[in-house]
Motif scaffolding. Structure first.
Motif, short mmCIF file in Angstrom:
data_model
loop_
_atom_site.label_atom_id
_atom_site.label_comp_id
_atom_site.label_asym_id
_atom_site.label_seq_id
_atom_site.Cartn_x
_atom_site.Cartn_y
_atom_site.Cartn_z
N GLY A 2 -0.74 -4.34 -2.02
CA GLY A 2 -1.90 -3.69 -1.36
C GLY A 2 -2.62 -2.78 -2.62
N THR A 10 -4.20 -3.45 2.82
CA THR A 10 -2.69 -4.21 2.57
C THR A 10 -2.81 -5.67 2.49
OG1 THR A 10 -0.50 -4.54 2.94
CG2 THR A 10 -1.97 -3.83 4.79
N ALA A 24 -4.34 -0.24 6.84
CA ALA A 24 -3.57 -1.11 7.16
C ALA A 24 -3.78 -2.39 8.04
CB ALA A 24 -1.82 -0.81 7.04
N SER A 78 0.67 -1.10 -0.03
CA SER A 78 0.07 -0.11 0.17
C SER A 78 0.86 1.31 0.09
CB SER A 78 -0.88 0.05 1.26
OG SER A 78 -0.25 0.00 2.21
#
Length: 365
Positions: free
Chosen positions: A236, A223, A192, A90
């Protein structure tokens, strides 16, 4: 050789130490890594099987449309393919966001202590940084800073929950704050660790479909590195309205995610039992860390993630981390964030027991 002067203002990101390197350096037979917030249960069985199946395809370029993974993520979140971009972690999508909005004539806003790559990427573009004096997400201070510098600030980073502290805003608070932000300012919601927060407290759950429908300036980041155990494959995604995603595609290199990462991510989404076990293990074991901190008279930040942060007054986090390292246990010293604190990934029951045993002896010493 001369380089861009902006590089003189940048610090390197400090990753967690590698198990093999530490084992060799200290001549250790066993090393436990509780530093990088990886999944202690490893990789899902379905993922391992998939990687074995596609290992002989590694000589081929991946499907650059990433249609299989996009279809699965679109179904999971109830969004359109065009509202989705896949990145090599990500953090690559963070880089897309930064390069699409920031330059030397504008600025970004973040909380006092948060994921280091926001600032590193943004400063590469020469952008000015505004930080709250409060370490975590004090939205009153966010609002005050934003309103004072509204003409400059083009990105606001909200890490929900926050890495490396572990604190987490409620979804309602996030939405109320976004309402005051101008449409030309991108609000990056780094989710995340949001699966962990949602499991612990439903008030923390952020639904990307609702966010991007209500707010045209929101980018939601997810992610596979944490809960899904694919940190080593770097994959991600970002979810936003079509205009934002279209702009990001102009910054994306072709074949930016490997064929193995794409196939593994698809398999990871299917192995729901592994996800369930990972979440249950995390919060069952986290209670032990909270009890340990209380028994040792240590300060800790209540966490909505897969790690917990201990803060110190008289003890030195660097000395504690180094002593633990020599015992074969890697944790994250937060001195680089300006904190006298350590961040510990929640491990397996065995790994956590080893930590408690060794760390209690170090604290006594």
């Amino acid at each position: 050789m001369k380089f861009n002067e902006i590089l003189n203002q940048l610090s390197n990101y400090e990753p967690g130490k590698d198990i093999e390197v530490i084992a060799k350096e200290y001549n250790l037979k066993e090393v436990i890594k509780l530093a990088s917030n990886e999944n202690p249960l490893g990789t899902a069985p379905k993922v391992v099987q998939t990687l074995q199946t596609y290992a002989n395809k590694a000589h081929l370029y991946p499907d650059d449309s990433m249609s299989e993974l996009k279809t699965k993520l679109s179904a999971k979140f109830g969004i359109k393919d065009k509202e989705l971009i896949i990145g090599a972690g990500s953090d690559q999508v963070i880089e897309f966001a930064v390069h699409s909005k920031l330059n030397a004539n504008n600025a970004f806003l973040q909380c006092g202590v948060t994921f280091a790559m926001y600032e590193i990427y943004a400063k590469q573009c020469g952008a000015k940084c505004y930080k709250t004096t409060n370490l975590g997400h004090d939205l009153k201070e966010f609002k005050k800073l934003y309103e004072a510098h509204k003409d400059e600030i083009k990105i606001i980073f909200l890490c929900v929950p926050n890495n490396p502290l572990g604190e987490c805003l409620n979804a309602k608070e996030v939405k109320e704050f976004i309402k005051i932000v101008d449409e030309d300012c991108m609000v990056v919601i780094d989710a995340a660790y949001n699966e962990f927060a949602s499991f612990k407290d439903k008030q923390k759950h952020l639904e990307p479909k609702e966010l991007i429908k209500e707010f045209s300036n929101v980018l939601y980041l997810g992610t596979f590195s944490k809960l899904y155990g694919l940190g080593g494959l770097r994959i991600g995604y970002g979810i936003a309205n079509e205009a934002i995603i279209k702009a990001f595609y102009k910054l994306r290199a072709p074949f930016n995610v490997s064929i193995l990462a794409l196939k593994a991510a698809c398999a990871a989404l299917e192995d729901k039992e592994f996800v369930k076990q990972s979440l249950e293990n995390n919060f069952k074991e986290m209670i032990k860390y909270e009890e340990f901190a209380q028994n040792q008279a240590l300060n800790f930040i209540p966490s909505y993630t897969n790690f917990i942060t201990f803060t110190f007054n008289e003890k030195n986090s660097t000395e504690l981390s180094e002593k633990l390292l020599k015992k074969g246990i890697i944790i994250r010293n937060l001195k680089s964030y300006g904190l006298n604190a350590v961040r510990i990934t929640i491990g397996t029951p065995y790994e956590n027991s080893r930590f408690f045993e060794e760390f209690s002896q170090i604290l006594k010493g």
